[in-house]
Every structure is written in C-alpha cells, then in structure tokens.
Scaffold this active site. Structure first.
Site, mmCIF file in Angstrom:
data_model
loop_
_atom_site.group_PDB
_atom_site.id
_atom_site.type_symbol
_atom_site.label_atom_id
_atom_site.label_comp_id
_atom_site.label_asym_id
_atom_site.label_seq_id
_atom_site.Cartn_x
_atom_site.Cartn_y
_atom_site.Cartn_z
ATOM 1 N N ALA A 141 0.808 -1.215 0.000
ATOM 2 C CA ALA A 141 0.000 0.000 0.000
ATOM 3 C C ALA A 141 0.842 1.266 0.000
ATOM 4 C CB ALA A 141 -0.928 0.001 1.221
ATOM 5 N N SER A 146 7.673 -2.814 4.574
ATOM 6 C CA SER A 146 9.008 -3.408 4.657
ATOM 7 C C SER A 146 9.832 -2.746 5.759
ATOM 8 C CB SER A 146 9.724 -3.293 3.311
ATOM 9 O OG SER A 146 9.845 -1.942 2.910
ATOM 10 N N ASP A 200 11.609 5.984 5.314
ATOM 11 C CA ASP A 200 10.689 5.047 5.952
ATOM 12 C C ASP A 200 11.231 4.545 7.281
ATOM 13 O OD1 ASP A 200 9.307 5.419 3.617
ATOM 14 O OD2 ASP A 200 9.797 3.464 2.772
#
Length: 414
Positions: A141, A146, A200
């Site tokens: 999405a 990850s 991230d």
C-alpha cells in the site's frame, strides 16, 4: 448504488502481542523472550526527496508490525510469518548482498539483513534468533510495510543482544536509533535489493506520537512538529488503492538513477544542493532529467513551506489553506513531472478534492500504493464512499481505507 467501504483498522497493542505470541508458541514450542513492534508510516509531504538529500515530513501510523523473538546461541535465524505457511531458516554466516552468491530470497532478506548490517557495523554480539512476524500494515500500500518489518526486528535485536541503542518507545534514544536506521537502510538496499532512501526507517524508529517528523535526509537531523488534526475537526484519510505496487521492479531505481545523473550534469552532489532552480534546470539537456529534477527541487521547497506553515500554529484558516495548496501541488508534480502516479491514485485524489478535501496527494514511492487527504472529520465516510463509488464505476479493484493519526515509534511491548 453505494459501493461497500472497506476499513483497515489498526490492531491494539494487546491484539498484536496476542497474535504474534500465539504464532511463535505454536511454531517453536515455547514462549518468546519478548515482543517488539514498529509502525508503518504516511509521508505528509516530501516525496522522492530522501535519496536526493532533501527533506520530508512523515508520521508514524497506528498500524504496526509485531515481532516475537528469542536469541539463539548459534548463527541460525528461524523465521515464521502469519502471512505465509512454513518456517524459513537462514545462516547469518551465509548472508550477503543481493547481487552476491549469498543472496537471501524473499521477505527473510529484510529480517536477516538487519542482523547482517549490524554485524557489518561492528556489533559482533548479534547472533542468531527465532522470530515470528504478524502485521496489520497493509502490504503493497506504499505505507512502508518493509521498513516496519525491519524496524520491529531491529529494536528486538537491540534488546536481545544488549546493544543499548534504542531506548524505549516512550523514551527513545534518538542517537542510537540513527544507528538502527542505518542498519535497516542497508538491509533494504544491500540485502533485499530495494534502492530506497532512509525516510521510511527514520519514520518508524524516530517519529513521536502526536507529531510529524521534519526530517533532513542529508544529515539525519529531525524536528518534531505538532500535528493534531482532531482538535481542529479534521482527519487524515488514507486510501489504499490496491493497485499493484513494487519498489523492486526497476521503476523506482530508474528514478533514482535519473536524479543522480541530473545532479552530476548540474554540478552538485545532490539535487537538494541546488540554489537556483531555474538556472539548474536550464543546465540540463535531457527532457526527462529536467522533469525529474523539477519535481525534486520543487518538492523540497514545498516541504520547507509546509513546515513553516505548521510552525505558525494549528491547522485552520490560512495555515490549512496553505497546506492544502502544497498537498495538491505535490501530487500534480508527482503525476506530471515524476510520473509515479497511476490511474487509481489520480482518481482517488480527484474525487477527494471534488468532495471538499483540504488537499490530497499520493504518498510513498508511487506506482500504486496509497493517497492521503485532509478532510473534515464529519465528512470522512462521505469522502470514502465517493471514492469507492468512483472505483466501482471505473471497474477498478475495491479500495481500502484507514485513518492516520501520528503514533508512537518502534519499541518493546512485552
């Protein structure tokens, strides 16, 4: 006829612990030494800027990956996931880069890659472990499933082998977490083979509940910026388009390579170093490099504008209007210059805007994934229904929706 609206609700910490502990005990026949969690993320603005030395502004999601873990006395890692049957086994002495003869196949690369990276960084205390994984971060999405996996394992390894880098989610050791961020980036880049930046992992490990993280991707410096939509009667609606999404299919790496080439041709190390955007773009002869660089240079400027607006106060009146304008401009640039949106993303953004959203844009790497929209809290259901209806009319897969609130970073939960 109104299409069905599917909501992806975050698990409570208790539910996540129960799920992953049960999986661990069923698989390995004993209780784990502990359970750790790490959140997915939504990036408010600053897309494809991280690997260009720029700035970004993510928040941690309440949707999390949970890892139940125990140390071993050897170098073997045994892995099980609720998302697939069977147990994987990897020897840490046989782990290496994805393009070597010690490549690790599939999702275990993100797990053992963290241990490998920490050992490469000199943390020789890291050895083998047993780990069970379960997650409510939607896979594919664009919400950093990850990195959530890597970071949950990273804080687990930190505690199991007494590396003293993480602190707790409530009282994080931010300096030590920068080291864990670097290990997770190496796991993803070198072992898993996804050439992403560090946005991230920084979000999952360094965000603060109730705040956005203003992240300088060049030097790792951060500022925690209050981000409270609920107090202003607003909500952040995330639409998971469920369009195919992959960062390892070459498109992401192509964008990164193009930006690196553009920087060389301009004469700077990173596109973030550009001071005069117009002059820099005139120095480029390749039309594709012009478009990619124009997005990155503009997106960095938009992110600085966004944080300046948020520093002025609550998201209302002129502050909210400016954020809406920046969100909209960011998506349009990602669509037209960076060319990483898709039919599903553009449709969700267009519908959200037509339903009165205060700005809407894709979030994440693109090529599928999710979009975000700031909407009035009492309009959330109406906007979600309008997007679902539009997808049904266009014959697209049913989208899923979730609510994003700034949540706590990775840490131990049991």
């Amino acid at each position: 006829m109104t299409a069905e609206v599917h909501w992806n609700t975050a698990w409570s910490i208790e539910e996540g612990v129960t799920r992953v502990t049960r999986l661990y005990e069923t698989t390995f026949g004993e209780a784990p030494a502990g359970v750790w969690q790490a959140p997915g993320r939504v990036n408010l603005i600053g897309e494809h800027t991280d690997y260009n030395g720029g700035v970004a502004m993510p928040i941690a999601l309440p949707h999390r990956t949970f890892a139940a873990m125990s140390p071993r006395g050897d170098m073997i890692v045994r892995l099980v996931s609720a998302q697939e049957p069977g147990v994987r086994e990897v020897d840490l002495t046989q782990v290496g880069p994805h393009d070597s003869d010690k490549a690790v196949e599939g999702w275990p690369a993100y797990v053992v890659g963290v241990a490998w990276a920490l050992r490469e960084a000199g943390y020789d205390a890291v050895r083998g472990f047993d780990v069970a994984i379960d997650s409510c971060v939607p896979f594919g999405a664009g919400l950093s499933s990850s990195a959530a996996l890597e970071c949950a394992v990273a804080v687990g390894i930190n505690d199991l082998f007494r590396l003293d880098l993480a602190g707790s989610a409530e009282e994080p050791n931010d300096t030590g977490r920068k080291t864990l961020v670097e290990a997770c980036i190496r796991a993803e880049n070198d072992v898993a083979g996804a050439n992403t930046g560090g946005l991230d992992q920084a979000a999952s490990l360094r965000c603060l509940e109730g705040h956005a993280l203003f992240l300088n991707c060049r030097n790792g410096e951060v500022e925690k910026v209050p981000f409270d939509l609920a107090s202003q009667g607003l909500a952040l609606l995330v639409t998971d388009t469920r369009a195919p999404h992959s960062l390892s299919d070459g498109q992401y790496n192509e964008r990164r390579s193009c930006c690196e080439s553009a920087a060389r041709n301009i004469g700077v190390e990173f596109l973030a170093d550009v001071e005069d955007g117009d002059a820099a773009l005139r120095a480029l002869s390749d039309p594709t490099e012009v478009k990619r660089a124009r997005h990155v240079i503009g997106e960095i400027a938009r992110t600085y504008d966004a944080v300046r607006a948020m520093r002025r106060g609550a998201l209302r009146a002129d502050v909210l209007d400016e954020i809406a304008t920046l969100f909209d401009a960011s998506h349009d640039s990602l669509r037209d210059d960076y060319e990483v949106t898709c039919r599903e993303l553009d449709l969700a953004v267009d519908v959200a805007r037509s339903e009165g959203a205060h700005g809407a844009r894709m979030t994440g790497g693109g090529f599928g994934g999710s979009c975000i929209a700031i909407v009035d809290a009492d309009a959330v259901d109406r906007v979600a229904e309008a997007i679902a209806d539009a997808y049904e009319r266009e014959g697209l897969a049913q989208p899923h929706f979730l609510m994003a609130v700034p949540a706590m970073p990775a840490g131990r939960v049991q």
